[in-house]
Design a protein around this motif. Structure first.
Motif, PDB file in Angstrom:
ATOM      1  N   SER A  80       1.724  -0.428   1.990  1.00 39.16           N
ATOM      2  CA  SER A  80       1.296  -0.524   3.387  1.00 39.16           C
ATOM      3  C   SER A  80      -0.033  -1.263   3.481  1.00 39.16           C
ATOM      4  N   VAL A  81      -0.341  -1.716   4.680  1.00 41.69           N
ATOM      5  CA  VAL A  81      -1.488  -2.600   4.888  1.00 41.69           C
ATOM      6  C   VAL A  81      -2.808  -1.838   4.765  1.00 41.69           C
ATOM      7  N   VAL A 111      -7.806  -1.544  -5.005  1.00 38.81           N
ATOM      8  CA  VAL A 111      -7.391  -2.309  -6.186  1.00 38.81           C
ATOM      9  C   VAL A 111      -6.123  -3.105  -5.918  1.00 38.81           C
ATOM     10  N   ASP A 112      -5.154  -2.471  -5.262  1.00 38.98           N
ATOM     11  CA  ASP A 112      -3.836  -3.082  -5.075  1.00 38.98           C
ATOM     12  C   ASP A 112      -3.678  -3.762  -3.721  1.00 38.98           C
ATOM     13  N   ASN A 118       0.398  -5.481   1.422  1.00 36.74           N
ATOM     14  CA  ASN A 118      -0.832  -4.742   1.735  1.00 36.74           C
ATOM     15  C   ASN A 118      -1.781  -5.549   2.605  1.00 36.74           C
ATOM     16  N   GLY A 119      -1.432  -6.818   2.826  1.00 39.64           N
ATOM     17  CA  GLY A 119      -2.275  -7.676   3.650  1.00 39.64           C
ATOM     18  C   GLY A 119      -2.953  -8.791   2.897  1.00 39.64           C
ATOM     19  N   GLY A 186      -0.989 -11.031  -5.659  1.00 33.82           N
ATOM     20  CA  GLY A 186      -0.777 -11.327  -4.242  1.00 33.82           C
ATOM     21  C   GLY A 186      -1.664 -12.446  -3.735  1.00 33.82           C
ATOM     22  N   LEU A 187      -2.729 -12.745  -4.465  1.00 28.46           N
ATOM     23  CA  LEU A 187      -3.618 -13.857  -4.125  1.00 28.46           C
ATOM     24  C   LEU A 187      -3.352 -15.065  -5.018  1.00 28.46           C
TER      25      LEU A 187
END
Length: 344
Positions: A80-81, A111-112, A118-119, A186-187
């Motif tokens: 979740s965000v 961390v995640d 998560n955004g 994710g980045l």
């Protein structure tokens, strides 16, 4: 150190029966110096549990015997965000605690947070935000005020310690995802970034410093026990096989485990490690003679270390109430514990 028998008591019964229910362990518990504290973690996870969270807090508030409460991190699930709005909502809920509340952040809320779902946040920016929202008054607990020593001067206001009835408590920012060494995929990162490595090094050094200071002060005061609390499960049974095959999977906490072993064995009195992260209640001696974790971490046994993992995620239907025996009690009977189911 023998394992403690787990009892369950409904939160409603706690309100009705009071102190007699909350202190079942030993005769020494009947002294005026005995007290209890509550621990929860990895809650709330998902919309249904978010909706129930205010009632969970009220159940804990109803346990009037508690001296303080600790949340050992993960105030959201991992998919979740990590929004400002969510942090503010949880802070609002935390402010309804009627006991002093000690909170240490979990990996799901910083961390995640690089994960797309998560955004795609920079985790270090989210850690700064958590400190702004939850640690805006360093040295004071959330909920009711209880003074604590903090590492604010080192940039870690979340690392706190305090003493109650000759038991030293130390709450530490130690994380899952190998203590935040996993790449921010994710980045678009495939290896840890320089800023990520710098944060891990700085935080780990300060965690090690607090561990040593906790034991040094406990020895000087002749404390009966040390209690360490953290989010990370450094002995997660679900990672045992993988970590046996590749010990680098726990490289981020290797130095921390080494410090805990050295300080525990030098202290020669009970040491309790309370953590969340793996979501399934456990009570064991993870570094006792013969444990496979000794080879993984390359450490000597630490038989005086007792670990308690609190239920989390879908299992977070209870909090764990710990009883600290009266001042005349010593040895293995300083601490006992029981799971207290939430009322709904």
């Amino acid at each position: 150190m023998p394992s403690k028998t787990i009892k369950t008591t409904t939160a409603a019964a706690v309100l009705a029966l009071g102190l007699l229910v909350s202190q079942p362990a030993t005769a020494a518990d009947s002294t005026s110096d005995a007290f209890t504290f509550g621990v929860m973690g990895d809650i709330p996870y998902g919309e249904a549990e978010i909706a129930k969270f205010p009632a969970r807090i009220q159940d804990i508030n109803a346990d009037s015997t508690l001296k303080f409460v600790t949340h050992v991190g993960d105030i959201k699930n991992g998919s979740s965000v990590c929004s400002d709005e969510y942090f503010a909502n949880i802070r609002t809920q935390f402010d309804t605690f009627e006991h002093p509340l000690v909170f240490t952040p979990g990996d799901n809320e910083w961390v995640d947070c690089h994960r797309t779902n998560n955004g795609a946040y920079n985790p270090l920016e989210r850690l700064d935000k958590l400190r702004d929202v939850f640690f805006n008054e360093p040295g004071k607990t959330l909920g009711a005020t209880m003074p604590v020593k903090t590492q604010e001067s080192l940039g870690l206001p979340e690392n706190v310690r305090f003493t109650q009835n000759r038991v030293a408590f130390s709450v530490l920012n130690i994380q899952g995802s190998n203590n935040s060494l996993l790449p921010w995929s994710g980045l678009g990162e495939t290896t840890a970034t320089p800023e990520q490595l710098a944060e891990v090094e700085h935080r780990t050094d300060d965690v090690l410093g607090q561990i040593r200071e906790t034991f040094d002060d406990a020895e000087r005061r002749n404390d009966r026990a040390v209690v360490l609390m953290t989010q990370a499960d450094m002995f997660d049974p679900s990672l045992l096989a993988a970590a046996t095959a590749n010990p680098d999977l726990v490289s981020g906490v290797r130095g921390i485990v080494q410090a805990i072993v050295e300080e525990t064995n030098g202290f020669d009195r009970p040491v309790y490690l309370i953590n969340g992260d793996s979501h399934i209640f456990a009570e064991n001696q993870p570094l006792a003679e013969g444990s496979p974790w000794l080879d993984i971490y390359g450490q000597a046994p630490a038989d005086d270390l007792q670990r308690i993992t609190v239920d989390g995620s879908a299992n977070a239907t209870n909090y764990v109430r710990f009883t600290v025996a009266g001042n005349s009690a010593d040895g293995a009977e300083v601490l006992s514990w029981e799971k207290v189911p939430f009322s709904s």
